[in-house]
Enzyme design. Structure first.
Site, PDB file in Angstrom:
ATOM      1  N   CYS A 237       0.823  -1.078   0.102  1.00 40.72           N
ATOM      2  CA  CYS A 237      -0.071  -0.203   0.131  1.00 40.72           C
ATOM      3  C   CYS A 237       0.931   1.339  -0.098  1.00 40.72           C
ATOM      4  CB  CYS A 237      -1.067  -0.102   1.108  1.00 40.72           C
ATOM      5  SG  CYS A 237      -1.999   1.496   1.337  1.00 40.72           S
TER       6      CYS A 237
ATOM      7  N   CYS B 237      -6.473  -3.010   6.888  1.00 41.77           N
ATOM      8  CA  CYS B 237      -7.460  -1.904   6.640  1.00 41.77           C
ATOM      9  C   CYS B 237      -8.602  -2.349   5.978  1.00 41.77           C
ATOM     10  CB  CYS B 237      -6.771  -0.474   6.056  1.00 41.77           C
ATOM     11  SG  CYS B 237      -6.248  -1.120   4.473  1.00 41.77           S
TER      12      CYS B 237
END
Length: 373
Positions: free
Chosen positions: A99, A195
């Site tokens: 990410c 997440c």
């Protein structure tokens, strides 16, 4: 509206809030940008809208412009598809590393430049300095919160354009600053876990994308002792979720995952947190990423982490002709896991990192590890 000098990635958390506050107090021209990296799947577990409202409130409190970008398609293609492929292959990936490389320090950086900014800033616990003409990534001052492990894929051009305004703070000091500045996020809990999974059960989430295939659980001698719902739900060293009751002839002690045979759909377990079947002295990595652009030498000594928040482990490194590494540790390491990240350090300086390809753990060698020391 004038172009900002710095665009801060505002996540709706206290760390990025104080990062923005710090830059405003320094007199910089600051704007905030909220990244949505996961499309709401209707499960009720996605906190993106709540986080976005908090980010808007923080920017309002600081009097800085707020911007929004939806990177959910880029995240799916650059991070999540790889995440699924790795789990399907029986490995354990680290999506936070991807990410940072694929979204936060690529698409976010591009978006900031489109807004006219020269630099970006984030609320990571890390530090950047320039020494000898090269940018260095250093650990955050609060060792318990240091996030350089997740940033090891950054390079010179990214570090040159990045600020980490809270890297010199410890968490308690940061909370105090946020509280005294009356930031709306000063008491907000830190986010944990992956997440896009949020608070939901990991196995339930993964089962939506990788259908469960039940199989046998073996001990290292090949004795069948239980059944599992799918080998890719488990990682080396894991204790939770095995649901192994009393086994005749074995003591009433916890069981831990010590290996996976994806092809035969067998999960291997053993008793004891420090089972010898979990120990390895050596690993080979995939192609190494060097933050400076090159290794310090073809062979050298340094320290390493093979998982987040692990203490520094002394090791010797051999750089191979194909860019991969052979790394030998000075003492046995527990549950070094293919798919996870090896990150190298010289003191507080992060040298870079790579994905772990294989180790010399006993069961991995028996099951046909693709390489050997």
């Amino acid at each position: 509206m004038s172009s900002p000098g710095v665009v801060v990635g505002v996540s709706g958390g206290v760390d990025s809030s104080v990062a923005a506050l710090t830059l405003v107090q320094q007199g910089l021209d600051v704007a905030g940008l909220f990244m949505q990296n996961w499309a709401d799947d209707g499960s009720g577990h996605c906190r993106a809208e709540d986080d976005r409202r908090d980010a808007v409130a923080v920017c309002g409190r600081l009097g800085i412009p707020f911007h929004f970008r939806d990177f959910s398609n880029e995240y799916w293609q650059g991070v999540f598809e790889h995440f699924l492929a790795e789990y399907a292959a029986g490995r354990t990936p680290n999506p936070d590393v991807l990410c940072n490389r694929e979204v936060k320090f690529k698409h976010f950086l591009d978006a900031a430049r489109e807004l006219g900014a020269e630099r970006i800033a984030t609320g990571h616990y890390a530090q950047v300095v320039k020494s000898g003409g090269l940018w260095q990534l250093l650990r955050g001052a609060d060792r318990s919160k240091d996030q350089s492990y997740f940033l090891h894929q950054l390079g010179q051009s990214q570090l040159a354009a990045t600020l980490f305004p809270i890297g010199h703070l410890d968490k308690s000091e940061l909370r105090r600053i946020a509280r005294e500045a009356a930031l709306p996020t000063h008491a907000k809990k830190d986010s944990t876990g992956i997440c896009f999974i949020g608070e939901r059960d990991f196995r339930e989430f993964l089962g939506q994308y990788l259908p469960a295939r039940e199989g046998e659980i073996h001990d290292p001698d090949g004795r069948v002792i239980a059944r599992h719902p799918g080998v890719f739900y488990f990682t080396l060293g894991q204790r939770e979720g095995l649901n192994i009751g009393g086994v005749r002839g074995r003591p009433a002690a916890p069981w831990f995952v010590v290996g996976k045979d994806v092809e035969r759909n067998i999960l291997y377990v053993d008793q004891g947190h420090d089972s010898p079947w979990l120990q390895s002295n050596w690993l080979r990595s995939e192609t190494m990423h060097w933050i400076s652009g090159a290794p310090p030498a073809r062979q050298f000594e340094c320290t390493a982490q093979t998982r987040y928040r692990q203490p520094d482990e002394p090791c010797s490194v051999q750089v191979r002709d194909d860019g991969t590494l052979d790394v030998r540790f000075s003492r046995p390491q527990r549950a070094v896991t293919p798919g996870q990240s090896l990150v190298l350090y010289d003191g507080a300086q992060c040298l870079g990192g790579a994905v772990i390809a294989a180790t010399d753990a006993p069961l991995e060698r028996r099951l046909g590890a693709p390489v050997s020391p």
